[in-house]
Scaffold this motif. Sequence first.
Motif, short mmCIF file in Angstrom:
data_model
loop_
_atom_site.label_atom_id
_atom_site.label_comp_id
_atom_site.label_asym_id
_atom_site.label_seq_id
_atom_site.Cartn_x
_atom_site.Cartn_y
_atom_site.Cartn_z
N LYS A 3 32.31 40.47 45.07
CA LYS A 3 32.33 41.85 45.52
C LYS A 3 33.38 42.60 44.70
O LYS A 3 34.48 42.10 44.47
CB LYS A 3 32.69 41.94 47.00
N GLY A 20 33.05 48.34 48.87
CA GLY A 20 32.76 47.53 47.70
C GLY A 20 31.27 47.32 47.53
O GLY A 20 30.45 47.78 48.32
N THR A 60 38.69 43.18 42.42
CA THR A 60 37.99 42.12 43.15
C THR A 60 38.48 42.10 44.60
O THR A 60 39.44 42.80 44.95
CB THR A 60 38.25 40.75 42.51
N GLU A 61 37.85 41.27 45.42
CA GLU A 61 38.24 41.16 46.83
C GLU A 61 39.69 40.72 47.00
O GLU A 61 40.35 41.11 47.95
CB GLU A 61 37.33 40.16 47.55
N ASP A 62 40.19 39.94 46.05
CA ASP A 62 41.57 39.47 46.16
C ASP A 62 42.58 40.44 45.54
O ASP A 62 43.76 40.14 45.43
CB ASP A 62 41.73 38.07 45.57
#
Length: 78
Positions: A3, A20, A60-62
């Motif tokens: 995502k 996202g 990114t998701e992180d």
Amino acid sequence: MPKYFFHVRRNDVFEEDPEGIDLASPELACEEATAAAREIVAERIRTGDPANGGAFEIMTEDGALVATVPFRSAIHLD
């Protein structure tokens, strides 16, 4: 599928993308950001607003920064 989040930075304002989008690669995320930037710039031109300024910060998701896509890079003035 990873995502990617398309946060918008305009001058000192940072607008987070809370949803996202799932895409297969960072390259596709950059293509998506470029297409969206074209739409944003076109709308600004239609409404008489300044078309310059602003960028997508793709993360990114992180929270890792994948790329920065300035809105003006989506327009080719050849």
